[in-house]
Motif scaffolding. Structure first.
Motif, mmCIF file in Angstrom:
data_model
loop_
_atom_site.group_PDB
_atom_site.id
_atom_site.type_symbol
_atom_site.label_atom_id
_atom_site.label_comp_id
_atom_site.label_asym_id
_atom_site.label_seq_id
_atom_site.Cartn_x
_atom_site.Cartn_y
_atom_site.Cartn_z
ATOM 1 N N VAL A 9 -2.986 133.721 153.779
ATOM 2 C CA VAL A 9 -2.838 132.654 154.758
ATOM 3 C C VAL A 9 -2.739 131.323 154.019
ATOM 4 N N GLN A 10 -1.630 130.643 154.214
ATOM 5 C CA GLN A 10 -1.419 129.350 153.555
ATOM 6 C C GLN A 10 -2.094 128.254 154.352
ATOM 7 N N THR A 11 -2.896 127.458 153.688
ATOM 8 C CA THR A 11 -3.511 126.340 154.375
ATOM 9 C C THR A 11 -2.749 125.075 154.029
ATOM 10 N N MET A 12 -2.765 124.152 154.954
ATOM 11 C CA MET A 12 -2.125 122.865 154.736
ATOM 12 C C MET A 12 -3.232 121.827 154.758
ATOM 13 N N TYR A 13 -3.461 121.192 153.621
ATOM 14 C CA TYR A 13 -4.523 120.195 153.485
ATOM 15 C C TYR A 13 -5.882 120.792 153.837
ATOM 16 N N GLY A 14 -6.057 122.073 153.491
ATOM 17 C CA GLY A 14 -7.330 122.736 153.738
ATOM 18 C C GLY A 14 -7.522 123.209 155.170
ATOM 19 N N PRO A 17 -3.359 127.562 159.440
ATOM 20 C CA PRO A 17 -2.383 127.457 160.532
ATOM 21 C C PRO A 17 -3.006 127.841 161.869
ATOM 22 N N TYR A 18 -2.489 127.258 162.905
ATOM 23 C CA TYR A 18 -2.995 127.515 164.252
ATOM 24 C C TYR A 18 -2.551 128.889 164.717
ATOM 25 N N VAL A 19 -3.462 129.620 165.338
ATOM 26 C CA VAL A 19 -3.135 130.931 165.897
ATOM 27 C C VAL A 19 -3.247 130.827 167.413
ATOM 28 N N GLU A 20 -2.104 131.004 168.067
ATOM 29 C CA GLU A 20 -2.063 130.921 169.534
ATOM 30 C C GLU A 20 -2.716 132.143 170.155
ATOM 31 N N THR A 21 -3.328 131.928 171.304
ATOM 32 C CA THR A 21 -3.816 133.063 172.075
ATOM 33 C C THR A 21 -2.812 133.308 173.197
ATOM 34 N N LYS A 32 -4.449 120.455 170.342
ATOM 35 C CA LYS A 32 -4.582 119.033 170.017
ATOM 36 C C LYS A 32 -5.685 118.823 168.982
ATOM 37 N N LYS A 33 -6.782 119.555 169.113
ATOM 38 C CA LYS A 33 -7.870 119.455 168.129
ATOM 39 C C LYS A 33 -7.399 119.914 166.758
ATOM 40 N N HIS A 34 -6.625 120.998 166.740
ATOM 41 C CA HIS A 34 -6.097 121.521 165.470
ATOM 42 C C HIS A 34 -5.224 120.478 164.773
ATOM 43 N N GLU A 115 9.504 120.973 174.402
ATOM 44 C CA GLU A 115 8.491 121.259 173.392
ATOM 45 C C GLU A 115 9.124 121.242 172.004
ATOM 46 N N ILE A 116 8.452 120.591 171.063
ATOM 47 C CA ILE A 116 8.937 120.593 169.680
ATOM 48 C C ILE A 116 8.707 121.969 169.075
ATOM 49 N N GLY A 117 7.621 122.584 169.425
ATOM 50 C CA GLY A 117 7.327 123.935 168.950
ATOM 51 C C GLY A 117 6.217 123.932 167.907
ATOM 52 N N LEU A 118 5.345 124.902 168.036
ATOM 53 C CA LEU A 118 4.173 124.998 167.181
ATOM 54 C C LEU A 118 4.531 125.151 165.705
ATOM 55 N N ARG A 119 5.479 126.026 165.391
ATOM 56 C CA ARG A 119 5.822 126.274 163.974
ATOM 57 C C ARG A 119 6.437 125.030 163.328
ATOM 58 N N ARG A 120 7.273 124.319 164.063
ATOM 59 C CA ARG A 120 7.864 123.087 163.515
ATOM 60 C C ARG A 120 6.769 122.053 163.279
ATOM 61 N N LEU A 121 5.829 121.936 164.199
ATOM 62 C CA LEU A 121 4.740 120.973 164.032
ATOM 63 C C LEU A 121 3.801 121.372 162.901
ATOM 64 N N GLU A 122 3.628 122.663 162.675
ATOM 65 C CA GLU A 122 2.818 123.116 161.533
ATOM 66 C C GLU A 122 3.492 122.700 160.226
ATOM 67 N N ALA A 123 4.816 122.819 160.184
ATOM 68 C CA ALA A 123 5.557 122.466 158.971
ATOM 69 C C ALA A 123 5.639 120.958 158.773
ATOM 70 N N ARG A 124 5.801 120.225 159.870
ATOM 71 C CA ARG A 124 5.924 118.762 159.816
ATOM 72 C C ARG A 124 5.129 118.173 160.978
#
Length: 147
Positions: A9-14, A17-21, A32-34, A115-124
């Motif tokens: 699992v790659q972390t970004m700044y420690g 990544p967010y895991v959707e339920t 939003k907290k993530h 929606e911008i999308g979760l994966r795009r927001l994780e990347a940027r």
């Protein structure tokens, strides 16, 4: 999850990544907290980098008698300052993004509203355009640059 899986699992700044339920609301409180945590961690790393640069420039500042040595040092400092200026602008963008989270405007495309999308927001995490609108904006930028 095994230790091997956790290491993959790659972390970004420690921040992992967010895991959707299943059935989770897009940009609900957990998301939003993530992203708040992720953006604050990124900002923290940038601030440490700024402090390191200031300390480095204070420690390394010397009045070299040789003009070539002095010029090399000035060029090195100029490069560092340019990088820090980019980071300063990025910190402002992170702050603007954190404000968007507080105002419930984060995660939605500024251009088309989807929606911008979760994966795009994780990347940027500071993205404010969906993939399609960003692609169109980049094409326009290239065309204007050629004109």
């Amino acid at each position: 999850m095994s230790t091997v899986e956790k290491q993959k699992v790659q972390t970004m700044y420690g921040v992992e990544p967010y895991v959707e339920t299943k059935g989770e609301e897009y940009m609900g409180e957990p998301m939003k907290k993530h992203f708040t945590k992720l953006l604050n961690a990124w900002k923290g790393e940038l601030m440490v980098s700024v402090d390191r640069t200031v300390d480095h420039m204070k420690d390394e500042a010397a009045n070299f008698p040789d003009p070539a040595d002095r010029a090399s040092q000035e060029e090195e400092f100029a490069l560092e300052l340019r990088n820090r200026d980019r980071e300063r602008k990025l910190i402002k963008k992170i702050d603007k993004t954190l404000d968007k989270i507080k105002d419930d405007e984060y995660g939605w495309c500024d251009s088309c509203g989807i929606e911008i999308g979760l994966r795009r927001l994780e990347a940027r995490p500071t993205a404010d355009l969906c993939f399609d609108c960003k692609e169109i904006a980049e094409k326009k930028e290239k065309t204007v640059g050629k004109g």
